[in-house]
Design an enzyme around this catalytic site. Sequence first.
Site, PDB file in Angstrom:
ATOM      1  N   LEU A   1      23.457  51.528   2.485  1.00 28.69           N
ATOM      2  CA  LEU A   1      22.045  51.674   2.847  1.00 28.69           C
ATOM      3  C   LEU A   1      21.622  50.391   3.550  1.00 28.69           C
ATOM      4  CD1 LEU A   1      22.531  53.882   0.726  1.00 28.69           C
ATOM      5  CD2 LEU A   1      20.237  53.454  -0.149  1.00 28.69           C
ATOM      6  N   ILE A   2      21.635  50.426   4.871  1.00 28.65           N
ATOM      7  CA  ILE A   2      21.462  49.210   5.658  1.00 28.65           C
ATOM      8  C   ILE A   2      20.052  49.124   6.236  1.00 28.65           C
ATOM      9  CG2 ILE A   2      22.384  50.284   7.772  1.00 28.65           C
ATOM     10  CD1 ILE A   2      23.680  47.485   8.344  1.00 28.65           C
TER      11      ILE A   2
ATOM     12  N   LYS B   1      12.324  53.841  -3.488  1.00 29.36           N
ATOM     13  CA  LYS B   1      13.757  53.623  -3.675  1.00 29.36           C
ATOM     14  C   LYS B   1      14.428  54.872  -4.246  1.00 29.36           C
ATOM     15  CE  LYS B   1      14.302  49.367  -2.238  1.00 29.36           C
ATOM     16  NZ  LYS B   1      14.623  48.253  -3.131  1.00 29.36           N
TER      17      LYS B   1
ATOM     18  N   GLY C   1      22.094  46.326  -1.142  1.00 28.36           N
ATOM     19  CA  GLY C   1      22.088  44.865  -1.181  1.00 28.36           C
ATOM     20  C   GLY C   1      21.198  44.303  -2.263  1.00 28.36           C
TER      21      GLY C   1
ATOM     22  N   GLN D   1      13.791  45.477  -8.354  1.00 29.56           N
ATOM     23  CA  GLN D   1      15.168  45.136  -8.699  1.00 29.56           C
ATOM     24  C   GLN D   1      15.290  44.507 -10.085  1.00 29.56           C
ATOM     25  OE1 GLN D   1      16.726  42.889  -5.353  1.00 29.56           O
ATOM     26  NE2 GLN D   1      16.179  44.510  -3.911  1.00 29.56           N
TER      27      GLN D   1
ATOM     28  N   CYS E   1      11.250  34.995  22.277  1.00 30.18           N
ATOM     29  CA  CYS E   1      11.252  34.627  20.861  1.00 30.18           C
ATOM     30  C   CYS E   1      12.219  33.467  20.720  1.00 30.18           C
ATOM     31  CB  CYS E   1      11.648  35.802  19.960  1.00 30.18           C
ATOM     32  SG  CYS E   1      13.356  36.336  20.156  1.00 30.18           S
TER      33      CYS E   1
END
Length: 482
Positions: free
Chosen positions: A183-184, A265, A287, A296, A456
């Site tokens: 899950l990125i 989530k 992550g 978390q 940037c």
Amino acid sequence: MKFIIKLFPEITIKSQSVRLRFIKILTGNIRNVLKNYDETLAVVRHWDHIEVRAKDENQRPAIRDALTRIPGIHHILEVEDVPFTSLHDIFEQTLPLWREALEGKTFCVRVKRRGKHEFTSIEVERYVGGGLNQHIETARVKLTDPDVTVNLEIENDRLLLVKGRYEGIGGFPIGTQEDVLSLISGGFDSGVSSYMLMRRGCRVHYCFFNLGGAAHEIGVRQVAHYLWNRFGSSHRVRFVAINFEPVVGEILEKVDDGQMGVVLKRMMVRAASKVAERYGVQALVTGEALGQVSSQTLTNLRLIDNVSDTLILRPLISHDKEHIIDLAREIGTEDFARTMPEYCGVISKSPTVKAVKAKIEAEEEHFDFSILDKVVEEASNIDIREIAQQTEETVVEVETVTGFGANDAILDIRSIDEQEDKPLKVEGVEVVSLPFYKLSTKFGDLDQSKTWLLWCERGVMSRLQALYLREQGFSNVKVYRP
């Protein structure tokens, strides 16, 4: 040219059948990665090492670099393979190769030998070391902690003069373990956790929940492609993108503020589990690190896990943020992560750190799950190699400039905080502030008779946003990199 590939030590302690399977898979992975460098390349596997031979000397640095990034390789030796006739012949071939490196240094000689010979490895070390000591006046033998170690390998009647040793990333070859779905988000954590599972032998597919529009997806696609291209290009993988904005909208409308983070989530895990089941993937990878954010905590993680039978792997669970950022810097994803917009953190103003299962389930009863089913059904699924093709085709259309013309204006797209901390001042040109997260809705309000040079600090986000604006039909954008 010739390279000797040394196996990751954990491979060498496997049973004979498992070790042979791992070596066979690693050999195939090496072929897959290197086939584009040299058509004459040969990869030969042995019990304790793998040989790579190639003829195109121009590709030597590229091949060497690619080998150091293939999981399963402990280190590689760049060697010169020559015949020898005697101990003295070994010394004579070693001297010119090492003379310059040993001048003014302490050294020792280390020999590894395979085959039947009239001498032992120690005898070779003594003979060659003594000869080098005699012929290089400023060099001095030191057996413990020398400045330079002269490595030699002898295999039957061949001498392998080790010209350099290069460390690999270790781990298991990709394909020795089962597939996982990462899950990125494009941030520090998800990139590092994906790398850690690749290094452990898993083929990592990617699932992205788009909460912030096309620009965010472009950035995450590039992170996923970078990770695959750098560490996992031996295998084909999927990039699945799910438009989660309808789900977020439903949560904002139907769910109590304090429960939003955990519910979001849980919805992500439900959706990812459906994708994993569809493609036969065995586990999800996230992550998450214990206590890093409100969702978390152990209580909340347990509630998140409860919505699916799919195994959820959290390789960073005990890592602190500083260590995670160091790992991201080491693998090359730090710049991507620093410029990636984070949308999840703003969904709840007062999140719960110890959610109650009954309360979460009561809140979810208000949620229309047909919305979740629909976004999963409509998820896009592409071969990650297509990302490179799309990027290459698109990047050509976005010009990078170092100066500016009379009709140009610079568009500072950094966040407001960054602009206040380090204001951009460029003489002779108008500088306009428009943070990247407002480009999709506000860029059209700017003077379109001008050419806008996006800027940037690192140039990553400006390039991604320029690509996005090009896709939206704006041709008056370039990237400014003075």
